[in-house]
Design a protein around this motif. Structure first.
Motif, PDB file in Angstrom:
ATOM      1  N   ARG A  31       8.080  -7.415  -3.337  1.00 46.45           N
ATOM      2  CA  ARG A  31       8.264  -7.091  -1.987  1.00 46.45           C
ATOM      3  C   ARG A  31       8.031  -5.655  -1.467  1.00 46.45           C
ATOM      4  NH1 ARG A  31      11.977  -4.353   0.714  1.00 46.45           N
ATOM      5  NH2 ARG A  31      12.487  -4.933   2.823  1.00 46.45           N
ATOM      6  N   ASN A  32       8.425  -4.776  -2.222  1.00 48.58           N
ATOM      7  CA  ASN A  32       7.957  -3.505  -1.780  1.00 48.58           C
ATOM      8  C   ASN A  32       6.299  -3.164  -1.769  1.00 48.58           C
ATOM      9  OD1 ASN A  32      10.641  -2.647  -0.891  1.00 48.58           O
ATOM     10  ND2 ASN A  32      11.013  -2.044  -3.034  1.00 48.58           N
ATOM     11  N   LEU A  33       5.845  -3.869  -2.754  1.00 44.53           N
ATOM     12  CA  LEU A  33       4.458  -3.602  -2.951  1.00 44.53           C
ATOM     13  C   LEU A  33       3.557  -4.274  -1.680  1.00 44.53           C
ATOM     14  CD1 LEU A  33       2.527  -4.190  -6.219  1.00 44.53           C
ATOM     15  CD2 LEU A  33       1.578  -5.306  -4.098  1.00 44.53           C
ATOM     16  N   LEU A  34       4.207  -5.571  -1.433  1.00 47.35           N
ATOM     17  CA  LEU A  34       3.633  -6.139  -0.511  1.00 47.35           C
ATOM     18  C   LEU A  34       3.722  -5.296   0.985  1.00 47.35           C
ATOM     19  CD1 LEU A  34       4.426  -9.902  -1.233  1.00 47.35           C
ATOM     20  CD2 LEU A  34       2.216  -8.783  -1.131  1.00 47.35           C
ATOM     21  N   LEU A  35       4.950  -4.824   1.163  1.00 50.86           N
ATOM     22  CA  LEU A  35       5.173  -4.177   2.283  1.00 50.86           C
ATOM     23  C   LEU A  35       4.428  -2.822   2.499  1.00 50.86           C
ATOM     24  CD1 LEU A  35       7.196  -4.082   4.875  1.00 50.86           C
ATOM     25  CD2 LEU A  35       8.832  -2.680   3.338  1.00 50.86           C
ATOM     26  N   ALA A  36       4.343  -2.310   1.361  1.00 50.70           N
ATOM     27  CA  ALA A  36       3.416  -0.806   1.295  1.00 50.70           C
ATOM     28  C   ALA A  36       2.051  -1.349   1.532  1.00 50.70           C
ATOM     29  CB  ALA A  36       3.451  -0.091   0.032  1.00 50.70           C
ATOM     30  N   ALA A  37       1.436  -2.372   1.165  1.00 48.47           N
ATOM     31  CA  ALA A  37       0.072  -2.876   1.406  1.00 48.47           C
ATOM     32  C   ALA A  37      -0.121  -3.346   2.757  1.00 48.47           C
ATOM     33  CB  ALA A  37      -0.407  -3.959   0.474  1.00 48.47           C
ATOM     34  N   ALA A  38       0.961  -3.863   3.529  1.00 49.86           N
ATOM     35  CA  ALA A  38       0.914  -4.175   4.759  1.00 49.86           C
ATOM     36  C   ALA A  38       0.845  -3.032   5.791  1.00 49.86           C
ATOM     37  CB  ALA A  38       2.060  -5.161   5.369  1.00 49.86           C
ATOM     38  N   ILE A  39       1.914  -2.090   5.342  1.00 57.49           N
ATOM     39  CA  ILE A  39       2.244  -1.126   6.657  1.00 57.49           C
ATOM     40  C   ILE A  39       2.059   0.296   6.319  1.00 57.49           C
ATOM     41  CG2 ILE A  39       3.471  -2.850   8.179  1.00 57.49           C
ATOM     42  CD1 ILE A  39       5.993  -1.561   7.005  1.00 57.49           C
ATOM     43  N   GLY A  40       1.487   0.623   4.788  1.00 57.09           N
ATOM     44  CA  GLY A  40       1.547   2.026   4.364  1.00 57.09           C
ATOM     45  C   GLY A  40       2.742   2.385   4.191  1.00 57.09           C
ATOM     46  N   ASN A  41       2.576   3.992   3.900  1.00 57.51           N
ATOM     47  CA  ASN A  41       3.809   4.759   3.511  1.00 57.51           C
ATOM     48  C   ASN A  41       4.010   6.042   4.607  1.00 57.51           C
ATOM     49  OD1 ASN A  41       1.700   6.257   2.389  1.00 57.51           O
ATOM     50  ND2 ASN A  41       2.242   6.171   0.472  1.00 57.51           N
ATOM     51  N   GLU A  42       3.386   6.010   5.607  1.00 54.51           N
ATOM     52  CA  GLU A  42       3.539   7.147   6.415  1.00 54.51           C
ATOM     53  C   GLU A  42       4.521   6.734   7.759  1.00 54.51           C
ATOM     54  OE1 GLU A  42      -0.051  10.108   5.091  1.00 54.51           O
ATOM     55  OE2 GLU A  42      -0.618   8.592   6.726  1.00 54.51           O
ATOM     56  N   TYR A 365       2.143   8.910 -12.222  1.00 49.11           N
ATOM     57  CA  TYR A 365       0.991   8.808 -11.499  1.00 49.11           C
ATOM     58  C   TYR A 365       0.398   7.285 -11.597  1.00 49.11           C
ATOM     59  CZ  TYR A 365      -3.754   9.357  -9.636  1.00 49.11           C
ATOM     60  OH  TYR A 365      -4.884   9.551  -8.600  1.00 49.11           O
ATOM     61  N   ASP A 366       0.540   6.952 -12.936  1.00 47.33           N
ATOM     62  CA  ASP A 366      -0.129   5.759 -13.468  1.00 47.33           C
ATOM     63  C   ASP A 366       0.802   4.489 -12.588  1.00 47.33           C
ATOM     64  OD1 ASP A 366      -2.260   6.604 -14.945  1.00 47.33           O
ATOM     65  OD2 ASP A 366      -1.131   6.933 -16.757  1.00 47.33           O
ATOM     66  N   ALA A 367       2.005   4.678 -12.757  1.00 52.00           N
ATOM     67  CA  ALA A 367       2.845   3.667 -12.402  1.00 52.00           C
ATOM     68  C   ALA A 367       2.734   3.549 -10.836  1.00 52.00           C
ATOM     69  CB  ALA A 367       4.395   4.230 -12.414  1.00 52.00           C
ATOM     70  N   ALA A 368       2.487   4.551  -9.994  1.00 48.69           N
ATOM     71  CA  ALA A 368       2.398   4.720  -8.479  1.00 48.69           C
ATOM     72  C   ALA A 368       1.059   3.986  -8.121  1.00 48.69           C
ATOM     73  CB  ALA A 368       2.263   6.134  -7.862  1.00 48.69           C
ATOM     74  N   LYS A 369       0.113   4.197  -9.108  1.00 54.58           N
ATOM     75  CA  LYS A 369      -1.347   3.384  -9.063  1.00 54.58           C
ATOM     76  C   LYS A 369      -0.869   2.045  -9.046  1.00 54.58           C
ATOM     77  CE  LYS A 369      -6.035   3.131  -8.722  1.00 54.58           C
ATOM     78  NZ  LYS A 369      -6.768   3.620  -7.597  1.00 54.58           N
ATOM     79  N   VAL A 370      -0.453   1.568 -10.022  1.00 56.05           N
ATOM     80  CA  VAL A 370      -0.190   0.157 -10.237  1.00 56.05           C
ATOM     81  C   VAL A 370       0.560  -0.565  -9.163  1.00 56.05           C
ATOM     82  CG1 VAL A 370       0.921  -1.557 -11.828  1.00 56.05           C
ATOM     83  CG2 VAL A 370      -0.486   0.235 -12.648  1.00 56.05           C
ATOM     84  N   LEU A 371       1.644   0.081  -8.806  1.00 52.75           N
ATOM     85  CA  LEU A 371       2.755  -0.518  -7.927  1.00 52.75           C
ATOM     86  C   LEU A 371       2.188  -0.543  -6.367  1.00 52.75           C
ATOM     87  CD1 LEU A 371       5.935   0.900  -9.379  1.00 52.75           C
ATOM     88  CD2 LEU A 371       5.266  -1.374  -9.412  1.00 52.75           C
ATOM     89  N   PHE A 372       1.520   0.870  -5.993  1.00 52.33           N
ATOM     90  CA  PHE A 372       1.117   0.968  -4.694  1.00 52.33           C
ATOM     91  C   PHE A 372       0.035   1.163  -4.275  1.00 52.33           C
ATOM     92  CE2 PHE A 372       5.665   2.453  -5.446  1.00 52.33           C
ATOM     93  CZ  PHE A 372       6.472   1.732  -4.739  1.00 52.33           C
ATOM     94  N   GLY A 373      -1.193   1.184  -5.147  1.00 56.23           N
ATOM     95  CA  GLY A 373      -2.468   1.536  -4.754  1.00 56.23           C
ATOM     96  C   GLY A 373      -3.315   0.328  -4.209  1.00 56.23           C
ATOM     97  N   TYR A 374      -2.751  -0.335  -3.252  1.00 53.04           N
ATOM     98  CA  TYR A 374      -3.288  -1.502  -2.565  1.00 53.04           C
ATOM     99  C   TYR A 374      -3.258  -1.165  -1.018  1.00 53.04           C
ATOM    100  CZ  TYR A 374      -2.243  -2.938  -7.417  1.00 53.04           C
ATOM    101  OH  TYR A 374      -2.087  -3.036  -8.695  1.00 53.04           O
ATOM    102  N   GLY A 375      -3.952  -2.105  -0.335  1.00 54.90           N
ATOM    103  CA  GLY A 375      -4.082  -2.178   0.921  1.00 54.90           C
ATOM    104  C   GLY A 375      -3.854  -1.048   1.829  1.00 54.90           C
ATOM    105  N   ALA A 376      -2.928  -0.853   2.731  1.00 53.36           N
ATOM    106  CA  ALA A 376      -2.625   0.418   3.474  1.00 53.36           C
ATOM    107  C   ALA A 376      -2.486   1.424   2.661  1.00 53.36           C
ATOM    108  CB  ALA A 376      -1.483   0.118   4.340  1.00 53.36           C
ATOM    109  N   THR A 377      -1.871   1.538   1.466  1.00 57.81           N
ATOM    110  CA  THR A 377      -1.621   2.608   0.332  1.00 57.81           C
ATOM    111  C   THR A 377      -2.629   2.803  -0.670  1.00 57.81           C
ATOM    112  OG1 THR A 377      -0.098   1.414  -0.721  1.00 57.81           O
ATOM    113  CG2 THR A 377       0.946   2.643   1.133  1.00 57.81           C
ATOM    114  N   ALA A 378      -3.808   2.329  -0.580  1.00 60.92           N
ATOM    115  CA  ALA A 378      -4.742   2.491  -1.607  1.00 60.92           C
ATOM    116  C   ALA A 378      -5.053   3.690  -1.527  1.00 60.92           C
ATOM    117  CB  ALA A 378      -6.056   1.644  -1.464  1.00 60.92           C
ATOM    118  N   THR A 379      -5.142   4.605  -0.648  1.00 61.74           N
ATOM    119  CA  THR A 379      -5.602   6.081  -0.681  1.00 61.74           C
ATOM    120  C   THR A 379      -4.369   7.032  -0.745  1.00 61.74           C
ATOM    121  OG1 THR A 379      -5.973   6.300   1.718  1.00 61.74           O
ATOM    122  CG2 THR A 379      -7.761   5.455   0.257  1.00 61.74           C
ATOM    123  N   THR A 380      -3.182   6.585  -0.420  1.00 62.66           N
ATOM    124  CA  THR A 380      -1.988   7.256  -0.159  1.00 62.66           C
ATOM    125  C   THR A 380      -1.093   7.126  -1.308  1.00 62.66           C
ATOM    126  OG1 THR A 380      -0.898   6.131   1.333  1.00 62.66           O
ATOM    127  CG2 THR A 380      -2.550   8.190   2.107  1.00 62.66           C
TER     128      THR A 380
END
Length: 560
Positions: A31-42, A365-380
């Motif tokens: 759920r959190n991965l999809l939410l981050a991919a949809a609306i980012g983390n800022e 770092y690797d965990a953050a990349k795997v969990l959140f490195g998609y969509g709106a958070t791909a660069t953040t």
């Protein structure tokens, strides 16, 4: 009953809860991965996440402390001592909760704009953030009905726990996560991920309705899931309004200190949310200066959720399983037995939490990349890393404090808990205000994590020393010997994993998702294997007993 036998019994009771928590956490992370991919983390994410978090915070503020800490021991006593097995007492509690939570929830929905003023930083008064402020208020209105359902879910779950039915409360949140996942998939299909240049945009009415109503629907279903289990446990609800001379007065007198405890705790967390919301508002939208990277509530909460996995899987399950035992021993005046049970549980919890905290700097770092490195958070996605690392030691101290509280609650010493929490909250607020005032927008979340760590270093130390004095000991020499061996094992296993990390490709900021996943599994696997081998060699019984219990519950394992 021997210490080993009791430990195995507690672990067996915890296993069902832990397994449910694992599945719940996995679905929650999706759920959190999809939410981050949809609306980012800022800022865009903070608008929804703050509005969606406030109902849980307000439930805890208004009723959570009484339900969690006070009613469980009272339900156990009523079930044990009342001629009807506690049925009348349970019905009175449920009736009172329905009336109170229903009234409060209606008032909160009406007062949503005023509620949001408590949680949003003064940066939102800027005319340039009017649309964003309106979105936050809209989310609050759509999500505040969750207060009622959070309250009923926890109360009904604790009624089941008091009857030895620990599983449903741990498994029910999975239904909530499934609904949230479906809603977010629909959101991504319909609206698409937030473009990187729109981190400051407000939400449209359609987006607010999909996210807000979808979130509330999940909490409603999570509560309804418990009803068949209550019926199977023999709970037959009939509204009762005969509250006088029914034992509720004793419960509410105990609850006064617990209510004061949660008020202090939630006041401190309100300050944290206000400070965090200012980080994203000032940074991402360039309020007062050029736009820049920022961290705020979303990063703080997501990092906390990740690092709390061992606590949620092991510590909460252990605490839920031992609280009825502690209450029974306190009722019998067996303080030595209470101390032994609590001390053994602390060692078991630390056996998992401490090695995890050691490993975090290698894998964050690797965990953050795997969990959140998609969509709106791909660069953040790297915004999460410093906070994840710093939360590690904080969770270790929080674990000790959390378990000490179970001892105080069993002894009905809620006033002591309140004063300890005052010290924790004051430390958190003072350190947070000082650090955030000196932090850049990007440093906002790490500064808040340092404040959290400082507060629980104080809290764990104070609660342990006070409870040890009240009980006449907490097996401190045994704990110290255990910690020395545990730290040696964790240091060596982490060192071996670090060497493996140097050899593996991808140790840099340009690591791909594939290599980040490989590194995460490899480093974690090496660390766990080496740690378990050392635990066997060093006779860390708390680790080996935990592992033996897990192995015995695997499919195909022989059970004696």
């Amino acid at each position: 009953m021997s210490d080993v036998s009791e430990s195995r019994g507690i672990l067996a009771s915890s296993a069902v809860m832990a397994s449910g928590t694992v599945v719940s956490r996995m679905s929650g992370y999706l759920r959190n991965l999809l939410l981050a991919a949809a609306i980012g983390n800022e800022l865009h994410a903070d608008l929804f996440n703050i509005g969606n978090t406030i109902p849980n915070m307000l439930y805890i503020l208004l009723a959570g402390g009484v339900v969690n800490a006070v009613l469980v021991p009272q339900l156990v006593r009523a079930q044990k001592n009342d001629p009807d097995g506690g049925a009348a007492y349970t019905n009175r509690i449920i009736t009172l909760a329905l009336l109170f939570l229903g009234t409060v929830t209606v008032l909160l929905v009406i007062a949503a704009p005023l509620v949001m003023r408590l949680y949003l930083n003064s940066s939102y008064d800027d005319p340039g953030l009017a649309a964003q402020r309106d979105s936050a208020i809209a989310f609050a209105r759509l999500c505040l009905p969750q207060v009622f359902f959070y309250g009923m879910f926890v109360l009904l779950g604790q009624v089941l726990n008091a009857r030895g039915r620990f599983g449903p409360m741990m498994w029910a949140p999975i239904a909530n996560n499934v609904i949230a996942i479906l809603v977010l998939v629909g959101y991504l299909v319909w609206f698409g991920p937030l473009p990187s240049g729109d981190q400051c945009a407000g939400f449209t009415t359609s987006q607010e309705l999909v996210l807000g109503l979808g979130s509330t629907l999940g909490i409603v279903v999570q509560t309804l899931v418990l009803l068949p289990y209550l019926k199977a446990a023999g709970v037959r609800f009939r509204a009762r309004y005969d509250f006088r001379h029914s034992g509720l007065g004793h419960t509410l007198r105990l609850g006064v200190w617990t209510v004061l405890f949660v008020i202090v705790n939630q006041v401190a967390y309100t300050v944290v949310v206000r400070l965090a919301s200012g980080g994203t508002a000032r940074g991402a939208c360039g309020v007062g200066h050029a736009s820049q990277d920022s961290t705020g509530y979303t990063v703080y909460a997501a990092a906390f959720l990740f690092v709390m996995v061992p606590h949620a899987i092991i510590t909460v399950s252990l605490a839920t399983a031992i609280l009825p035992r502690l209450s029974a021993k306190a009722s019998d005046g067996d303080l030595q037995g209470l101390a032994a049970t609590l001390a053994g549980t602390v060692r078991t919890a630390l056996a998992l939490v401490v090695p995890f905290a050691f490993l975090l700097p290698l894998v964050a770092y690797d965990a953050a990349k795997v969990l959140f490195g998609y969509g709106a958070t791909a660069t953040t996605f790297d915004h999460y890393v410093p906070s994840m690392i710093l939360f590690g030691p904080g969770v270790v101290f929080f674990t000790v404090h959390y378990l000490m509280l179970r001892g105080f609650y069993a002894l009905e010493q809620n006033r002591t808990v309140f004063f300890v929490q005052c010290a924790i909250a004051a430390t958190n607020v003072v350190v947070a205000v000082v650090l955030v005032s000196r932090a850049t927008p990007a440093q906002t979340s790490p500064a808040l994590v340092l404040a959290y760590l400082s507060s629980y270093v104080l809290g764990a130390t104070a609660s342990y020393l006070i409870l040890r004095a009240r009980l006449g000991g907490l097996q401190t020499p045994q704990l110290m010997r255990f910690l020395v061996r545990l730290f040696i094992a964790a240091t060596v296993s982490t060192g071996v994993a670090w060497v493996v990390g140097l050899i593996l490709p991808g140790a840099g900021n340009d690591v791909t998702h594939l290599w980040a996943g490989i590194r995460l599994v490899a480093l974690g696997g090496v660390d766990v294997v080496v740690f378990l081998l050392l635990a066997r060699a060093m006779r860390l019984r708390e680790v080996t007993t935990l592992m033996d219990t897990v192995i015995q519950r695997l499919p195909g394992a022989r059970h004696s």
